[in-house]
Design an enzyme around this catalytic site. Sequence first.
Site, PDB file in Angstrom:
ATOM      1  N   HIS A  27     -41.120  20.431 -24.909  1.00 57.12           N
ATOM      2  CA  HIS A  27     -41.425  21.531 -24.135  1.00 57.12           C
ATOM      3  C   HIS A  27     -42.638  21.539 -23.535  1.00 57.12           C
ATOM      4  O   HIS A  27     -43.321  22.799 -23.350  1.00 57.12           O
ATOM      5  CB  HIS A  27     -40.901  22.765 -24.998  1.00 57.12           C
ATOM      6  CG  HIS A  27     -39.601  23.151 -24.913  1.00 57.12           C
ATOM      7  ND1 HIS A  27     -38.501  22.182 -24.931  1.00 57.12           N
ATOM      8  CD2 HIS A  27     -38.704  24.282 -24.700  1.00 57.12           C
ATOM      9  CE1 HIS A  27     -37.564  22.756 -24.947  1.00 57.12           C
ATOM     10  NE2 HIS A  27     -37.547  24.303 -24.728  1.00 57.12           N
ATOM     11  N   GLU A  72     -28.882  21.827 -14.034  1.00 54.31           N
ATOM     12  CA  GLU A  72     -29.943  21.623 -13.531  1.00 54.31           C
ATOM     13  C   GLU A  72     -29.955  20.777 -12.434  1.00 54.31           C
ATOM     14  O   GLU A  72     -30.306  21.087 -10.994  1.00 54.31           O
ATOM     15  CB  GLU A  72     -31.287  21.064 -14.318  1.00 54.31           C
ATOM     16  CG  GLU A  72     -31.981  22.235 -15.161  1.00 54.31           C
ATOM     17  CD  GLU A  72     -31.379  22.325 -16.624  1.00 54.31           C
ATOM     18  OE1 GLU A  72     -30.249  21.513 -16.707  1.00 54.31           O
ATOM     19  OE2 GLU A  72     -31.671  23.334 -17.493  1.00 54.31           O
ATOM     20  N   PHE A 122     -37.679  20.281 -18.017  1.00 51.05           N
ATOM     21  CA  PHE A 122     -36.364  20.362 -17.345  1.00 51.05           C
ATOM     22  C   PHE A 122     -36.181  19.652 -16.100  1.00 51.05           C
ATOM     23  O   PHE A 122     -35.220  19.430 -15.481  1.00 51.05           O
ATOM     24  CB  PHE A 122     -35.549  21.536 -17.372  1.00 51.05           C
ATOM     25  CG  PHE A 122     -35.538  22.436 -18.764  1.00 51.05           C
ATOM     26  CD1 PHE A 122     -36.021  21.672 -19.873  1.00 51.05           C
ATOM     27  CD2 PHE A 122     -35.729  23.817 -18.482  1.00 51.05           C
ATOM     28  CE1 PHE A 122     -36.081  22.336 -21.094  1.00 51.05           C
ATOM     29  CE2 PHE A 122     -35.789  24.427 -19.852  1.00 51.05           C
ATOM     30  CZ  PHE A 122     -36.124  23.728 -21.277  1.00 51.05           C
ATOM     31  N   ALA A 136     -41.212  22.998 -17.547  1.00 50.23           N
ATOM     32  CA  ALA A 136     -41.260  21.782 -16.568  1.00 50.23           C
ATOM     33  C   ALA A 136     -40.579  20.746 -17.138  1.00 50.23           C
ATOM     34  O   ALA A 136     -40.202  19.806 -16.373  1.00 50.23           O
ATOM     35  CB  ALA A 136     -42.923  21.527 -16.419  1.00 50.23           C
TER      36      ALA A 136
HETATM   37  C1  LIG Z   1     -32.080  21.255 -19.978  1.00 51.59           C
HETATM   38  C2  LIG Z   1     -32.590  22.689 -20.779  1.00 51.59           C
HETATM   39  N1  LIG Z   1     -32.444  23.598 -19.887  1.00 51.59           N
HETATM   40  C3  LIG Z   1     -32.569  24.735 -20.145  1.00 51.59           C
HETATM   41  C4  LIG Z   1     -33.125  25.112 -21.346  1.00 51.59           C
HETATM   42  C5  LIG Z   1     -33.823  26.513 -22.022  1.00 51.59           C
HETATM   43  N2  LIG Z   1     -32.918  27.111 -22.829  1.00 51.59           N
HETATM   44  C6  LIG Z   1     -33.037  26.846 -24.260  1.00 51.59           C
HETATM   45  S1  LIG Z   1     -31.830  27.497 -25.017  1.00 51.59           S
HETATM   46  C7  LIG Z   1     -30.618  27.735 -23.746  1.00 51.59           C
HETATM   47  C8  LIG Z   1     -29.295  28.477 -23.885  1.00 51.59           C
HETATM   48  C9  LIG Z   1     -28.623  27.548 -24.469  1.00 51.59           C
HETATM   49  O1  LIG Z   1     -27.037  28.298 -24.766  1.00 51.59           O
HETATM   50  P1  LIG Z   1     -26.309  27.598 -25.703  1.00 51.59           P
HETATM   51  O2  LIG Z   1     -26.069  25.947 -25.197  1.00 51.59           O
HETATM   52  O3  LIG Z   1     -24.972  28.373 -25.650  1.00 51.59           O
HETATM   53  O4  LIG Z   1     -26.844  27.652 -26.896  1.00 51.59           O
HETATM   54  P2  LIG Z   1     -27.020  28.717 -28.033  1.00 51.59           P
HETATM   55  O5  LIG Z   1     -28.366  29.266 -27.663  1.00 51.59           O
HETATM   56  O6  LIG Z   1     -26.179  29.942 -27.852  1.00 51.59           O
HETATM   57  O7  LIG Z   1     -27.009  28.269 -29.352  1.00 51.59           O
HETATM   58  C10 LIG Z   1     -31.490  27.625 -22.615  1.00 51.59           C
HETATM   59  C11 LIG Z   1     -30.973  27.771 -21.173  1.00 51.59           C
HETATM   60  C12 LIG Z   1     -33.433  23.949 -22.261  1.00 51.59           C
HETATM   61  N3  LIG Z   1     -33.966  24.204 -23.469  1.00 51.59           N
HETATM   62  N4  LIG Z   1     -32.929  22.813 -21.954  1.00 51.59           N
END
Ligand SMILES: Cc1ncc(C[n+]2csc(CCOP(=O)(O)OP(=O)(O)O)c2C)c(N)n1
Lengths: 326, 326, 325, 325
Positions: free
Chosen positions: D129, D60, D86, D84
């Site tokens: 969240h 981000e 994030f 929001a």
């Molecule tokens: C700082 C932040 N940015 C975006 C998100 C939204 N988000 C939740 S899970 C995710 C994907 C995460 O991928 P990964 O780290 O590979 O974990 P996985 O879900 O594959 O276990 C995203 C983008 C978040 N929760 N926190």
Amino acid sequence: MKNDIQSEAYLRMLKIRGFEQAVKQLVTEGEVPGAVHSSVGQEAAIVGACMALADDDYISGTHRSHGHPIGKGAQLKPLMAEILGKVTGVCKGRGGSMHFTDTSVGSIGESAIVGGGIPIATGAALTAQVKGTGQVALTFFGDGASNEGVLAECLNMAAVWKLPVIFFCENNGYAAVTPAKDSHGQPDVARRAEGYGVPGVIVDGQDFDAVYAATQTAVARARAGEGPTLIEAKTYRFDEHCVGLFINGAYRPAEEIAHFMSERDPVTLYRNLLLDGDKSEGDLSEIEAMADGLIQEAVSFAKESAYPDPEEAFELVHANPISIRR
Amino acid sequence: MKNDIQSEAYLRMLKIRGFEQAVKQLVTEGEVPGAVHSSVGQEAAIVGACMALADDDYISGTHRSHGHPIGKGAQLKPLMAEILGKVTGVCKGRGGSMHFTDTSVGSIGESAIVGGGIPIATGAALTAQVKGTGQVALTFFGDGASNEGVLAECLNMAAVWKLPVIFFCENNGYAAVTPAKDSHGQPDVARRAEGYGVPGVIVDGQDFDAVYAATQTAVARARAGEGPTLIEAKTYRFDEHCVGLFINGAYRPAEEIAHFMSERDPVTLYRNLLLDGDKSEGDLSEIEAMADGLIQEAVSFAKESAYPDPEEAFELVHANPISIRR
Amino acid sequence: MTESNTKRMTYLDALGLAQREELEGNPDTIIIGEDIALYAAGGAYGNTEASRIRSAPISECGFAGMAVGAAITGLRPIVDLTIANFIYLAADPIINQAARLRYMTGGQFKVPVTYRASMWHSQANAAQHSDRPYPMFMNIPGLKVVCPATPEDAKGLLKAAIRDDDPVIVFEDNDLWGKKGDVPLDTEFVVPIGKARTHREGSDVSIISVSGCLRHALKAADDLARDGINADVIDLRTLLPLDNDAILGTLAKTGRVVIVDPAHRTMGAAAEIAAILVEDGFDMLKKPVKRVVTPDVPIPFSPPMEAPLYPNPEKIAAAARELMA
Amino acid sequence: MTESNTKRMTYLDALGLAQREELEGNPDTIIIGEDIALYAAGGAYGNTEASRIRSAPISECGFAGMAVGAAITGLRPIVDLTIANFIYLAADPIINQAARLRYMTGGQFKVPVTYRASMWHSQANAAQHSDRPYPMFMNIPGLKVVCPATPEDAKGLLKAAIRDDDPVIVFEDNDLWGKKGDVPLDTEFVVPIGKARTHREGSDVSIISVSGCLRHALKAADDLARDGINADVIDLRTLLPLDNDAILGTLAKTGRVVIVDPAHRTMGAAAEIAAILVEDGFDMLKKPVKRVVTPDVPIPFSPPMEAPLYPNPEKIAAAARELMA
Ligand SMILES: Cc1ncc(C[n+]2csc(CCOP(=O)(O)OP(=O)(O)O)c2C)c(N)n1
Ligand SMILES: Cc1ncc(C[n+]2csc(CCOP(=O)(O)OP(=O)(O)O)c2C)c(N)n1
Ligand SMILES: [Mg+2]
Ligand SMILES: [Mg+2]
């Protein structure tokens, strides 16, 4: 002055050196508001990088900001006036020493937030790519700045999107008073690049030719759509972190400073190289005189310029203005 | 159940698998508030890492949070109650699925902020170092999280300070619907470590033994004061990113999913391995029955527990309380 | 406090003294920050072993987050973020983690971390080094926010912050670093978080001050006194939680309030104070509330543009006189 | 606006339509965000070539900063920060760079970047969240902040944000995503930034609403009407700059004000609105200003604890009735 690369490079190095000396003098005279950080010692790294760029390529930089736009070819008068907070300053007195910006030469901003210029340049490279302009963006940052996570983020995004951006680290061995060896898990910033799929190159930052060549290679790669490069120039700052800063305790050995000043001064090294080549003392004196003249002019211009009117503080906040609450 | 490593590992994997299946069932029943992310497919990576830790070592984790405390040995009842938002939940209903924390087993917090658990564990390692407790901290994070700059910052600081921390990446190939290959400049997260002076190791995350061995090595290194390790376990999630999430478009090939489910299921692989070794079908059925029993108990407990009183929302904000403005 | 128990020293030295006492007095206390060993603000760590003084790489998000991890596992970290503008880089761990981990875990943790941030302004350092960001953190439940305005309070509030079991942000006014005052030497001296302090009693008009504005408020009060206007001057000292009793108490005395706050006008701390006055003190208000604040412009570099932007004694006195008219 | 020019659609579809129109209408417009190509909020990018739709790594701070660099060099980036909470990770580039680069460079740039952030709450996602972080950005000169409360405004304000030459943050209320309304189809339709909208005229009490509270305010007004109390209901829509004329205008009509704001009490947007009322509208105020807001606690996960925390029609109506008593 002969309009060749060598003369131009030497002139730009001298402009930086002279500009910084003049600024230090102005600090002594009490003319300079705020903090200033000198690039003396790092001129070959800066100019070597800038000379490999086209006029309309972008650069962004750091709090140690004077050298970058000068290296990119900026006029000295508006820069010096900005140092003094004058209305004729390149940023109309709103930015000051740490925030030089001169879009006329592709300088899109020095950032007083360490690491702040890195995503800015990466974004400029995105513009170049989306618009297909063929431009390249180069961002200067320090060894200290390399520890901001945003560098890792931008290296990675630039690799994923093959952005035409060059991450240029001026590793002068210290972040303020903290030695790089005490703040880096391993000493070479360039080696961090590979983990993100970005080539990392180490060059002698006191050697103009080496920096110039490495940057040319990176520029060619970027323009060819092959993506980013990280260049680490090992260099040294001759002055204190901040002009006039009182440092409580010795954080770097006196012999180290003395060694760099006597053996590794990039301006002297380049001067000798030119003399060993096809330049005469006369050629060089001519360039030196020209640099001196430009600096004197800039100082006079800056001193004679007016301060902004206090009411100007309320202007240029927005491009689509709103009424400012006071 | 035989009190050996293999039985315990198998039991913990089954507990995770069974817990997730039960949660999915509860989602279908409309009992689960908020979002839940299942760890099915990643059990060997999680349990392999946790089994290499001592009971009082620390772990932190992610939004895909259920497996980690279970892998570390947490009781299932308070976890399941937390999923349903009950007052008997491990976080008294204030955290929910994404924020499991059970300090009784060293689980110091799953973070719904991707990457958020990384500095938390690094800081716990700092505590262990300053206090000389000999504890180690391990942080689970995803391939997606590896793109947060804070990982680079923490790798570097952990290397500089030789902190007893293990950065454990569960690379399941996707961050939500974005393939790792579209968001990583080069595919191996472990290769990023070296640039910060941290050893990076890649293991097969479907293979309990491989993960366990690699983590044991890293733990030994950490306890010996030699500093951090990054372990990347290549794994796969069998469920959708989020239970019940409707994905508009196929982002991963059906054959890929089928392949992992039929050939690379970590629970099946481990079961077969144990049968090839000195475990009998009877031994394993016993463990399976035990896991089932624990899960059934947890579900009943969670369902029968009460919801918190609305007034409880105003409690536990501060350790040194202030009056809450409403 | 008897004379002999205090020493005259600068605000900065008072902060340093607080740190030294807390580091020496409690082996769980550590300090993390950039260049901290050599020239960081306050310095003077006394007999503290090096392992508890961490000169960090320039990785604000990382070490601000690490401090949370350290705090929940048994240390009491002081994180010196140095210039207040850098706190935005650490906003995520402070807001998403430090402020709410205790709550989100159902009380399994306490989070005794202290963040120091020094608000530079009036120093020609331009917008990236001149923020006064305390208002945004006042909107985050779980945090505590203090803004000491005197050397005594600098020592007492920083010590209180370090000893507090919750995350506290100490916003220092850099303009005060060199200012001197009498500081209690008692190592057990703390200033309670959440309590305002009355610096001058008066019955005509209240001046409620935030951070370094206190000295301007006191000057303005002197000036007003020459006209026979008696100002009641209070320094809030803590901004989260606000001392509502003190705010309504001074209103009760005077019915007229000037709030002085170096933050920008829109959504500065003064906004919340004004809101409290009109919500809970309406019947006592004889006149409109006045805010003397910094206009809504980024801080410019050049001193002739910067200097007039901040609250000063003249602006405060003028606002008070308007209320008396 | 004639009937035929509008279409009934959800708030989320209206946001998507705004994005598609602006992406199709201007080749300088790009969009950056996580998972954006596949399931990001609004989606539907029409004929836009892939190079202008950037599914970003989870970085981000990096891409929010890149967007600034892109904006000052000629693109008009839309950055979808998704949830929001994030935005704190991107606080540094938004505050230290986007908001002030134009000013700091003496006007050498404009910074036409739009940040979208969707405020999830009431959804059992717990404190990490569930934030409503607009108040903190209202304190940053150089930014603009909008909070659409209807599908029509969602389209019109997002379009205005994208077209604006300054950085604008669009805080969406995720609770409204599925709500429907009539949305103008005119591709030139924009809602001017900085203008509040009166949704109901009344002369007894004013209800000044922020973000998704509008629908609760209108319900409360219906309820009050049954008792013969006529509420004037305005939705601020833009929070920076605030529409002071509208705020003082409704006060002039009624003399009594309830402010409804889903942010936490201390330093929510309601604080600034109350401050404006008591500073500039004091003589028109017949009664204390009332704030109906969210208490100062992190948002808990469990629905029985979460649900009662937010403003709702009953609380709003009760506050209005108190003012009429
Ligand atoms: C700082 C932040 N940015 C975006 C998100 C939204 N988000 C939740 S899970 C995710 C994907 C995460 O991928 P990964 O780290 O590979 O974990 P996985 O879900 O594959 O276990 C995203 C983008 C978040 N929760 N926190
Ligand atoms: C985000 C941020 N953190 C800290 C600082 C304070 N600071 C200014 S310069 C500096 C050291 C920078 O070191 P380096 O990047 O190596 O650049 P150099 O000064 O050596 O050119 C620090 C810590 C800052 N300006 N911004
Ligand atoms: Mg350096
Ligand atoms: Mg993943």
